[in-house]
Scaffold this active site. Structure first.
Site, short mmCIF file in Angstrom:
data_model
loop_
_atom_site.label_atom_id
_atom_site.label_comp_id
_atom_site.label_asym_id
_atom_site.label_seq_id
_atom_site.Cartn_x
_atom_site.Cartn_y
_atom_site.Cartn_z
N GLU A 175 5.04 -14.39 17.73
CA GLU A 175 4.61 -14.73 19.91
C GLU A 175 5.80 -15.67 19.51
O GLU A 175 6.29 -16.08 20.59
CB GLU A 175 3.79 -14.76 19.94
CG GLU A 175 3.82 -14.80 21.76
CD GLU A 175 2.88 -13.60 22.08
OE1 GLU A 175 1.94 -13.24 21.95
OE2 GLU A 175 2.84 -13.67 23.71
N GLU A 195 8.87 -15.24 18.76
CA GLU A 195 9.80 -15.09 19.78
C GLU A 195 10.26 -14.75 20.93
O GLU A 195 11.20 -15.05 21.64
CB GLU A 195 8.99 -13.42 20.47
CG GLU A 195 9.14 -12.24 20.72
CD GLU A 195 8.34 -10.97 21.27
OE1 GLU A 195 6.61 -11.47 20.86
OE2 GLU A 195 8.12 -10.35 21.73
N CYS A 211 -2.29 -9.32 24.04
CA CYS A 211 -3.04 -9.59 23.21
C CYS A 211 -4.71 -8.78 24.47
O CYS A 211 -5.10 -8.32 23.13
CB CYS A 211 -4.07 -10.67 22.49
SG CYS A 211 -3.10 -11.92 23.86
N SER A 242 5.18 -9.21 24.88
CA SER A 242 5.59 -9.48 24.17
C SER A 242 5.84 -8.14 23.23
O SER A 242 4.43 -7.62 23.33
CB SER A 242 4.64 -10.87 23.37
OG SER A 242 5.09 -10.20 22.21
N LYS A 253 -10.95 -2.55 23.33
CA LYS A 253 -10.23 -3.03 22.40
C LYS A 253 -10.64 -2.02 20.82
O LYS A 253 -9.93 -1.84 20.57
CB LYS A 253 -11.21 -4.08 21.46
CG LYS A 253 -10.58 -5.19 21.60
CD LYS A 253 -9.24 -5.55 21.45
CE LYS A 253 -8.70 -7.28 21.86
NZ LYS A 253 -7.48 -7.18 21.66
N GLU A 279 -7.85 0.51 22.35
CA GLU A 279 -6.79 -0.63 21.31
C GLU A 279 -6.63 -0.06 20.37
O GLU A 279 -5.75 0.95 20.00
CB GLU A 279 -6.92 -1.78 21.50
CG GLU A 279 -5.11 -2.45 21.20
CD GLU A 279 -5.93 -3.71 21.01
OE1 GLU A 279 -6.77 -4.63 20.57
OE2 GLU A 279 -4.46 -4.60 21.37
N GLU A 298 -0.70 4.89 17.99
CA GLU A 298 0.31 4.26 16.90
C GLU A 298 0.21 2.77 16.48
O GLU A 298 0.35 2.12 16.01
CB GLU A 298 1.72 3.62 17.51
CG GLU A 298 1.61 2.57 18.97
CD GLU A 298 0.88 3.08 20.52
OE1 GLU A 298 0.15 3.98 19.91
OE2 GLU A 298 0.44 2.23 21.55
N CYS A 357 -11.71 -14.31 26.97
CA CYS A 357 -12.44 -12.92 26.46
C CYS A 357 -13.82 -13.63 26.40
O CYS A 357 -14.86 -12.96 26.14
CB CYS A 357 -11.58 -13.12 25.30
SG CYS A 357 -10.03 -12.85 25.21
#
Lengths: 599, 176
Positions: free
Chosen positions: A281, A284, A301, A321, A360, A363, A368, A505
């Site tokens: 990142e 990036e 994230c 991102s 999560k 996720e 994908e 988190c």
């Protein structure tokens, strides 16, 4: 600030004007029992458990919504109050399933605690026995059991005020009220981002995480499977809480030892891939700075934030991102790089993660997230589930000797660790970006401006003459405020960090219950203390990360990196699948209704 | 023009009016109940697409719109049926077995009191005292009164109305 003096249970109390009786009582050590009350979030006087006697008032007053007044005389425990309180709780119990022994909140339930505290022995009322309401397990992350709901509305308040998602609300009236998505829909079809904040505030077992411990036990017991586990930064400062340790304890070594004792073949650290995320990142970001856009770069994230963005701010998907979260980067590497290195067929690898998060679970099931050729992360366990497994295994967690993570994914720097706190991803990125760009060593690596529980934080960092403007938001309501300002042009930033949960988190939907502001602060303190104590505190200094690039990925943003460590997003319609075309004629709609699931 | 075509035209006109009222109350969450009243009046119920449009334009969540809609029994989620069945649960009817009649109606129609059937034929309501206590238990279907009801008489009654609706439809199609 005007002060008010009143008498509570014979004690004189002086507090600021506007203080509710329940808080005023706390200042003198009087704990008025309550149920629906959640300070600053749910203050509605719904349950009436906190009823108190106020002299000269006609009726008992709910202490959570009644402000103090000069000369007020309050009795919190008179016979009248005690009788009323018992009645209120009995009425709630009369319509609540007596399933404590098999309920996920057994021994950690506010209704249980209240019944115990008030010495309830009989329930004199028979409830309407609300017709059986099916359990809603339509999301991979959260389960909703309306039959246990006590209608306190804490979940609604959190979803409205803290997250601004408004996925659930009360519908119907009286005994038949149900709390859920509009149109009696399931959570999976609604805007719910599965952040789990509702689970954290639910006083009973009406909302809880989807439990995958059985699947993980099965994998652990299967001799043909190689089970690897990764642990998120925020787990190590919370796992001790349900196991006898104080909030704010760092239990990394014990957690590793416990995981090994449970039978995991390899115990890895998500902090490692957090460092990896910074490399990708950070690179990036530098690329976008050079190209002139698209800016601001927004972190990716937090899966609750991603789902929120896909539905509410799809126009910003170019800014987000393309980096996967550390969990998912790990998943992709475990079944490729690690499988190769260890000589194990990836089809025999079961990849588990321990997370402070419920989203999560959503996720890891995204279609994908399978760049390895398999589902990259098979099961996500919340910290609560891990604690249950540890208890089930009879491990004496408090007295476990510290153990170390396994190579090659066992080293994490302080920058990776601070991912667990709001502002941590930003700070970690700055630590690396600064040195990569300037080539100089960063003297002061603590970016205090982005730390702490303030909802929106801003900072400007001088990177080689460029004034880099950064912003940090936690909770989606704050994210909305920030993003609306960015969209309107009112404010401009180069880099934005968004975390779905209050405090980041460490305050995630999968963390131990209770999780309140005080506990969040203690966990945050533990995170930064951990960072201070680690020998390496900058992601690019992680030798295991360097080795990974050298032997496998090549360099950040390489073709291989893009293949395994980057992802794309999709646009989601508003209100999930609860879509309808406007202006449909009645005849057409009735046909649609009979074909669909209109109830 | 056929009844259906007429309904469509009326509906389109209603939607145009609803669009106007929603636009007039744009950004005003406090106007929610008034707007829902208007929709209820024009369409006889508040369909989902309108709920969404109201939410988006007035600045309230869909959850809140639906919550208000379902809280007040005046608002209807689905259109009322062709035949409104009112089952009296007043004192005389009650003691002469009205609850059984209601239970049988609910069973045969597959809906609970207050609801309407999916085929658009029946709405079942509970009312108090129709003033025909000598004939208890009493139900009315639109303008028709049925006294001395019992659970056993319910299936035949419903069949009669279904048949009536079916034959009206046949006549309509034939008439086109």
């Amino acid at each position: 600030m005007a002060m008010v003096t009143l008498t509570i249970d014979g004690k004189q109390v002086t507090v600021p004007e506007g203080t509710p009786i329940i808080e005023a009582a706390r200042t003198v050590g009087i704990d008025i029992p309550s149920l629906c009350y959640l300070k600053d979030i749910n203050v509605i006087g719904s349950c009436r458990v906190c009823a108190v006697e106020v002299e000269r008032a006609k009726t008992l007053q709910a202490a959570c919504v009644t402000p103090v007044a000069n000369g007020m005389v309050v009795h919190t425990n008179s016979p009248k109050v005690r009788a009323a309180r018992k009645t209120v709780v009995e009425l709630i119990l009369s319509d609540h399933p007596f399933e404590c022994l098999t309920c996920p909140r057994n021994l950690n339930c506010e209704l249980q605690a209240l019944a115990e505290r008030l010495g309830i022995r009989t329930v004199r009322y028979e409830g309407a026995h609300r017709e059986e309401r099916p359990v809603d397990a339509s999301t991979p992350a959260i389960v909703r059991d309306p039959s246990k709901c006590i209608l306190c509305r804490r979940c609604v308040s959190v979803c409205e005020k803290i997250q601004g998602v408004y996925a659930i609300g009360p519908y119907g009236r009286g005994m038949d009220t149900v709390i859920g998505p509009a149109w009696r829909e399931t959570m999976g079809n609604s805007s719910c981002v599965q952040c789990g904040q509702c689970v954290l505030v639910c006083p009973v077992g009406a909302l809880y995480e989807r439990d995958y411990t059985n699947e993980v036990w099965a994998a652990l017991q299967d001799p043909t499977k190689h089970v690897v586990v990764q642990t998120a930064p925020a787990t190590r400062v919370a796992i001790g809480e349900p196991l006898g340790l104080e909030p704010g304890s760092i239990s990394t070594g014990k957690m590793v030892a416990a995981l090994r004792a449970l039978g995991f073949d390899k115990v890895f650290d998500t902090d490692f891939t957090a460092d990896l995320t910074i490399m990708e990142e950070g690179s990036e970001f530098l690329e976008r700075l050079k190209k002139g856009g698209p800016l601001p770069l927004i972190t990716s994230c937090s899966p609750g934030w991603i789902k929120y963005m896909e539905e509410f701010y799809p126009e910003l998907s170019e800014n987000v991102s393309s980096c996967k979260s550390p969990q998912q980067m790990f998943g992709a590497l475990a079944k490729t790089f690690y499988a190769e290195k260890a000589g194990i067929d990836p089809k025999d690898i079961v990849s588990v993660s321990i997370m402070p998060c419920t989203a999560k679970k959503f996720e890891c099931n995204r279609p994908e997230m399978s760049d390895s050729g398999y589902q990259d992360v098979d099961y996500v366990l919340t910290v609560r589930e891990l604690a249950r497994m540890i208890k089930e295994a009879g491990l004496d967690f408090k007295n476990l000797p510290d153990e170390e993570y396994d190579a090659p994914f066992g080293i994490g720097t302080g920058a990776g660790l601070i991912f667990g706190a709001t502002g941590g991803v930003m700070e970690a990125a700055l630590r690396t970006v600064y040195e990569l760009v300037t080539g100089k060593t960063l003297e002061k690596i603590d970016f205090e401006d982005v730390r702490g529980l303030t909802g929106l934080k801003k900072a400007t960092v001088d990177v080689n003459g460029t004034e880099v403007k950064v912003a940090v938001a936690h909770t989606l309501a704050n994210a909305k405020i920030l993003l609306d300002k960015v969209k309107s042009g009112e404010e401009q930033f180069h880099f934005i960090e968004i975390m779905t949960c209050p405090g980041g988190c460490i305050g995630g939907g999968g963390q131990p219950i209770p999780t309140d502001t005080e506990i969040r602060e203690k966990r945050i303190a533990a995170i930064y203390e951990g960072d201070r104590q680690l020998p390496l505190r900058k992601s690019h200094e992680n030798p295991a990360v360097q080795e990974l690039y050298r032997t496998f990925l090549g360099h950040p943003l390489s073709h291989k990196s893009h293949e395994l460590l980057h992802t794309h997003y999709k646009k989601r319609p508003r209100h999930g699948t609860m879509t309808v075309k406007y202006g449909v004629t009645p005849a057409e709609e009735e046909t649609a209704a009979s074909n669909g699931h209109d109830t | 023009m056929s009844e259906e075509k007429q309904q469509v035209c009326e509906c389109q006109a209603a939607y145009a009016d609803i669009d106007r009222v929603i636009a007039e109350n744009r950004g005003d969450p406090g106007a929610l109940i008034q707007v829902l009243h208007y929709v209820q009046e024009r369409l006889g119920y508040v369909p989902k697409d309108v709920q969404k449009k109201v939410a988006e334009n007035l600045g309230v969540s869909l959850s809140e719109v639906y919550g208000v809609l379902t809280f007040y029994s005046f608002f209807r989620e689905r259109p009322r049926g062709k035949y409104i069945i009112s089952a009296c649960l007043g004192t005389a009817c009650y003691v002469r077995g009205a609850p059984d009649v209601l239970a049988r109606l609910e069973k045969e129609l597959g809906i609970k009191a207050g609801d309407s059937t999916d085929d658009g034929l029946f709405t079942l309501e509970v009312v108090r005292c129709l003033g025909a206590c000598g004939l208890a238990p009493v139900i009315t279907v639109n303008k028709d009164t049925y006294g001395r009801m019992s659970g056993d008489k319910v299936p035949a009654l419903i069949r009669t109305y279904r048949a009536q609706a079916a034959s009206e439809k046949v006549q309509e199609v034939a008439g086109d």
